[in-house]
Design a protein around this motif. Structure first.
Motif, PDB file in Angstrom:
ATOM      1  N   LEU A  92       0.130   0.388 -16.116  1.00 55.34           N
ATOM      2  CA  LEU A  92      -1.102   0.437 -16.906  1.00 55.34           C
ATOM      3  C   LEU A  92      -2.301   0.733 -16.007  1.00 55.34           C
ATOM      4  O   LEU A  92      -3.138   1.588 -16.332  1.00 55.34           O
ATOM      5  N   ALA A  93      -2.378   0.052 -14.872  1.00 56.73           N
ATOM      6  CA  ALA A  93      -3.493   0.286 -13.945  1.00 56.73           C
ATOM      7  C   ALA A  93      -3.468   1.708 -13.395  1.00 56.73           C
ATOM      8  O   ALA A  93      -4.518   2.340 -13.219  1.00 56.73           O
ATOM      9  N   GLU A  94      -2.264   2.227 -13.112  1.00 57.50           N
ATOM     10  CA  GLU A  94      -2.144   3.620 -12.643  1.00 57.50           C
ATOM     11  C   GLU A  94      -2.738   4.577 -13.665  1.00 57.50           C
ATOM     12  O   GLU A  94      -3.534   5.465 -13.322  1.00 57.50           O
ATOM     13  N   ASN A  95      -2.320   4.419 -14.921  1.00 50.66           N
ATOM     14  CA  ASN A  95      -2.794   5.325 -15.964  1.00 50.66           C
ATOM     15  C   ASN A  95      -4.318   5.294 -16.067  1.00 50.66           C
ATOM     16  O   ASN A  95      -4.972   6.336 -16.204  1.00 50.66           O
ATOM     17  N   GLN A  96      -4.885   4.103 -16.012  1.00 49.08           N
ATOM     18  CA  GLN A  96      -6.332   3.967 -16.154  1.00 49.08           C
ATOM     19  C   GLN A  96      -7.068   4.651 -15.008  1.00 49.08           C
ATOM     20  O   GLN A  96      -8.015   5.412 -15.228  1.00 49.08           O
ATOM     21  N   LEU A  97      -6.642   4.393 -13.785  1.00 48.68           N
ATOM     22  CA  LEU A  97      -7.333   4.968 -12.632  1.00 48.68           C
ATOM     23  C   LEU A  97      -7.117   6.474 -12.528  1.00 48.68           C
ATOM     24  O   LEU A  97      -8.056   7.236 -12.262  1.00 48.68           O
ATOM     25  N   LEU A  98      -5.885   6.909 -12.749  1.00 52.68           N
ATOM     26  CA  LEU A  98      -5.605   8.342 -12.623  1.00 52.68           C
ATOM     27  C   LEU A  98      -6.327   9.146 -13.692  1.00 52.68           C
ATOM     28  O   LEU A  98      -6.713  10.297 -13.470  1.00 52.68           O
ATOM     29  N   ARG A  99      -6.545   8.551 -14.839  1.00 54.58           N
ATOM     30  CA  ARG A  99      -7.288   9.237 -15.898  1.00 54.58           C
ATOM     31  C   ARG A  99      -8.695   9.585 -15.408  1.00 54.58           C
ATOM     32  O   ARG A  99      -9.201  10.690 -15.651  1.00 54.58           O
ATOM     33  N   HIS A 100      -9.342   8.674 -14.710  1.00 54.82           N
ATOM     34  CA  HIS A 100     -10.707   8.929 -14.234  1.00 54.82           C
ATOM     35  C   HIS A 100     -10.720   9.799 -12.985  1.00 54.82           C
ATOM     36  O   HIS A 100     -11.638  10.599 -12.802  1.00 54.82           O
ATOM     37  N   LEU A 101      -9.730   9.657 -12.151  1.00 55.94           N
ATOM     38  CA  LEU A 101      -9.693  10.482 -10.938  1.00 55.94           C
ATOM     39  C   LEU A 101      -9.387  11.939 -11.267  1.00 55.94           C
ATOM     40  O   LEU A 101      -9.640  12.833 -10.450  1.00 55.94           O
ATOM     41  N   SER A 102      -8.835  12.174 -12.440  1.00 58.03           N
ATOM     42  CA  SER A 102      -8.513  13.551 -12.836  1.00 58.03           C
ATOM     43  C   SER A 102      -9.704  14.269 -13.447  1.00 58.03           C
ATOM     44  O   SER A 102      -9.673  15.484 -13.632  1.00 58.03           O
ATOM     45  N   ASN A 103     -10.760  13.531 -13.754  1.00 57.62           N
ATOM     46  CA  ASN A 103     -11.922  14.113 -14.422  1.00 57.62           C
ATOM     47  C   ASN A 103     -12.897  14.692 -13.391  1.00 57.62           C
ATOM     48  O   ASN A 103     -14.033  14.277 -13.265  1.00 57.62           O
ATOM     49  N   THR A 104     -12.415  15.671 -12.642  1.00 64.72           N
ATOM     50  CA  THR A 104     -13.199  16.244 -11.550  1.00 64.72           C
ATOM     51  C   THR A 104     -12.711  17.663 -11.284  1.00 64.72           C
ATOM     52  O   THR A 104     -11.548  17.979 -11.559  1.00 64.72           O
ATOM     53  N   PRO A 105     -13.567  18.556 -10.775  1.00 64.36           N
ATOM     54  CA  PRO A 105     -13.113  19.911 -10.413  1.00 64.36           C
ATOM     55  C   PRO A 105     -12.321  19.940  -9.116  1.00 64.36           C
ATOM     56  O   PRO A 105     -11.877  21.001  -8.695  1.00 64.36           O
ATOM     57  N   LEU A 106     -12.125  18.791  -8.473  1.00 66.12           N
ATOM     58  CA  LEU A 106     -11.435  18.730  -7.194  1.00 66.12           C
ATOM     59  C   LEU A 106      -9.956  18.422  -7.392  1.00 66.12           C
ATOM     60  O   LEU A 106      -9.574  17.723  -8.327  1.00 66.12           O
ATOM     61  N   GLN A 107      -9.120  18.949  -6.498  1.00 66.81           N
ATOM     62  CA  GLN A 107      -7.712  18.596  -6.519  1.00 66.81           C
ATOM     63  C   GLN A 107      -7.538  17.278  -5.757  1.00 66.81           C
ATOM     64  O   GLN A 107      -8.036  17.128  -4.637  1.00 66.81           O
ATOM     65  N   VAL A 108      -6.847  16.328  -6.365  1.00 65.83           N
ATOM     66  CA  VAL A 108      -6.709  14.993  -5.796  1.00 65.83           C
ATOM     67  C   VAL A 108      -5.235  14.664  -5.640  1.00 65.83           C
ATOM     68  O   VAL A 108      -4.449  14.793  -6.587  1.00 65.83           O
ATOM     69  N   GLU A 109      -4.858  14.238  -4.454  1.00 62.90           N
ATOM     70  CA  GLU A 109      -3.483  13.833  -4.161  1.00 62.90           C
ATOM     71  C   GLU A 109      -3.449  12.317  -4.002  1.00 62.90           C
ATOM     72  O   GLU A 109      -4.239  11.750  -3.244  1.00 62.90           O
ATOM     73  N   ILE A 110      -2.537  11.674  -4.700  1.00 64.32           N
ATOM     74  CA  ILE A 110      -2.512  10.219  -4.785  1.00 64.32           C
ATOM     75  C   ILE A 110      -1.363   9.627  -3.969  1.00 64.32           C
ATOM     76  O   ILE A 110      -0.245  10.151  -3.969  1.00 64.32           O
ATOM     77  N   LYS A 111      -1.654   8.524  -3.293  1.00 62.04           N
ATOM     78  CA  LYS A 111      -0.626   7.723  -2.628  1.00 62.04           C
ATOM     79  C   LYS A 111      -0.765   6.292  -3.154  1.00 62.04           C
ATOM     80  O   LYS A 111      -1.811   5.663  -2.984  1.00 62.04           O
ATOM     81  N   LEU A 112       0.285   5.790  -3.804  1.00 61.29           N
ATOM     82  CA  LEU A 112       0.282   4.441  -4.359  1.00 61.29           C
ATOM     83  C   LEU A 112       0.827   3.460  -3.332  1.00 61.29           C
ATOM     84  O   LEU A 112       1.867   3.708  -2.721  1.00 61.29           O
ATOM     85  N   ILE A 113       0.141   2.328  -3.172  1.00 62.55           N
ATOM     86  CA  ILE A 113       0.519   1.334  -2.170  1.00 62.55           C
ATOM     87  C   ILE A 113       0.721  -0.015  -2.848  1.00 62.55           C
ATOM     88  O   ILE A 113      -0.047  -0.404  -3.736  1.00 62.55           O
ATOM     89  N   GLN A 114       1.748  -0.738  -2.413  1.00 64.21           N
ATOM     90  CA  GLN A 114       1.985  -2.098  -2.877  1.00 64.21           C
ATOM     91  C   GLN A 114       2.037  -3.026  -1.666  1.00 64.21           C
ATOM     92  O   GLN A 114       2.220  -2.582  -0.530  1.00 64.21           O
ATOM     93  N   THR A 115       1.866  -4.310  -1.924  1.00 63.05           N
ATOM     94  CA  THR A 115       1.957  -5.284  -0.833  1.00 63.05           C
ATOM     95  C   THR A 115       3.411  -5.630  -0.567  1.00 63.05           C
ATOM     96  O   THR A 115       4.242  -5.645  -1.487  1.00 63.05           O
ATOM     97  N   LYS A 116       3.697  -5.923   0.679  1.00 66.43           N
ATOM     98  CA  LYS A 116       5.040  -6.352   1.057  1.00 66.43           C
ATOM     99  C   LYS A 116       5.191  -7.859   0.941  1.00 66.43           C
ATOM    100  O   LYS A 116       6.272  -8.374   0.679  1.00 66.43           O
ATOM    101  N   THR A 117       4.079  -8.582   1.121  1.00 63.18           N
ATOM    102  CA  THR A 117       4.130 -10.043   1.126  1.00 63.18           C
ATOM    103  C   THR A 117       4.138 -10.646  -0.271  1.00 63.18           C
ATOM    104  O   THR A 117       4.336 -11.851  -0.426  1.00 63.18           O
ATOM    105  N   TYR A 118       3.914  -9.826  -1.298  1.00 56.41           N
ATOM    106  CA  TYR A 118       4.040 -10.313  -2.679  1.00 56.41           C
ATOM    107  C   TYR A 118       4.529  -9.161  -3.539  1.00 56.41           C
ATOM    108  O   TYR A 118       3.913  -8.089  -3.557  1.00 56.41           O
ATOM    109  N   VAL A 119       5.624  -9.378  -4.247  1.00 56.55           N
ATOM    110  CA  VAL A 119       6.224  -8.342  -5.091  1.00 56.55           C
ATOM    111  C   VAL A 119       5.897  -8.631  -6.546  1.00 56.55           C
ATOM    112  O   VAL A 119       6.093  -9.753  -7.024  1.00 56.55           O
ATOM    113  N   SER A 120       5.383  -7.635  -7.249  1.00 59.33           N
ATOM    114  CA  SER A 120       5.019  -7.796  -8.655  1.00 59.33           C
ATOM    115  C   SER A 120       6.247  -8.086  -9.513  1.00 59.33           C
ATOM    116  O   SER A 120       7.312  -7.492  -9.333  1.00 59.33           O
TER     117      SER A 120
END
Length: 305
Positions: free
Chosen positions: A49-77
């Motif tokens: 859900l958070a990915e969809n929300q953020l990527l929706r806004h990051l896509s609203n630009t004339p720039l090409q954007v490359e995304i790298k998703l990061i998670q914590t190792k010390t706590y797993v969702s």
């Protein structure tokens, strides 16, 4: 221009269905342009859900954007399928030698805990320290902002007598500031938090600017003067129904929770919530990508320091 994400990522289908221009690796590699490299440290429990929300806004630009998703190792969702995390997410250890034009550190539902008591606090501080030299501009959201202000400036958070919950009116302090350029004199943004940072604590630091405030919600947007660090105290990325879902979740848990302010028509929880912050969110995220990142980041990322 599109946002560049794997075609298998759920957001690809969601955003394509909204007529948002998304691009997979194969097509992106045929374009003679360097995309902005944006990392997202996703601390939210419902990561898709958070990915969809953020990527929706990051896509609203004339720039090409490359995304790298990061998670914590010390706590797993526990609220996101492990298969999704394994396929689309990296650990900090895997990317710490890289440099990025931008980084987003999301909020997290841990605001009532002391920072040092959070399972991944040490890992988070390592990432925030790394961002000083490996990221050109870092955007922090809600609890992520409180954590960063505490780590970088020792600015404390304070527990509120009552949760700030709803959509609130804000004003802009500097009419021509790059990050808030194009906003109306009055604009709206959602908040959902039990804690706050205080204006008088922020004003002790000459390199911090309070760009936007709210009579009811307090300080909203803070930034360093060089725009290398941005702090949102609310959730501009939220969808129309996010506050509604949070309200229903807490009610079903038997928690004492008020109806979110300025959100439902006539406070009727069965009505369609008013989406009054979408335009403001598009402007501010677009300004961050353009003015705070693209216009200033080195073409050669190795020059970031």
């Amino acid at each position: 221009m599109p946002i560049k994400i794997p075609i298998e990522l759920p957001a690809f289908k969601v955003l394509s269905g909204e007529n948002i221009f998304v691009m997979n690796d194969k097509r992106a590699n045929t374009q003679d342009i360097r995309p902005l490299k944006i990392a997202i440290l996703n601390l939210m429990p419902k990561k898709i859900l958070a990915e969809n929300q953020l990527l929706r806004h990051l896509s609203n630009t004339p720039l090409q954007v490359e995304i790298k998703l990061i998670q914590t190792k010390t706590y797993v969702s526990h609220n996101t399928p492990i298969e999704h995390l394994d396929k689309f997410y990296s650990y900090f250890d895997e990317i710490k030698e890289e440099k990025f034009d931008g980084l987003i550190i999301t909020g997290a539902p841990v605001e009532r805990m002391e920072f040092e008591d959070i399972a991944y606090w040490r890992e988070l501080t390592e990432i925030m320290e790394w961002s000083n030299t490996n990221v050109f501009s870092t955007l922090h959201i809600c609890w992520g902002s409180q954590a960063a202000l505490y780590y970088h400036y020792k600015i404390p958070k304070y527990e509120l007598n009552k949760k700030i919950f709803g959509v609130f009116s804000h004003w802009v302090n500097y009419e021509n500031a790059d990050l808030t350029r194009g906003l109306d004199d009055e604009f709206y943004a959602p908040h959902s938090r039990h804690t706050e940072v205080k204006k008088e604590d922020i004003e002790k630091f000459d390199d911090l600017e309070i760009l936007s405030e709210s009579k009811e919600a307090g300080v909203f947007i803070v930034a360093t003067k060089d725009r290398r660090k941005i702090f949102f105290m609310g959730h501009l990325e939220y969808d129309r129904n996010t506050l509604k879902e949070e309200f229903i979740r807490d009610k079903e848990k038997g928690m004492e929770i008020d109806i979110p302010k300025n959100y439902f028509v006539d406070n009727d929880i069965n009505s369609i919530p008013k989406f009054t912050w979408r335009g403001s969110a598009n402007i501010i995220f677009g300004n961050w990508l353009n003015y705070c990142v693209y216009q200033n980041t080195p073409y050669n990322l190795n020059e970031i320091s």
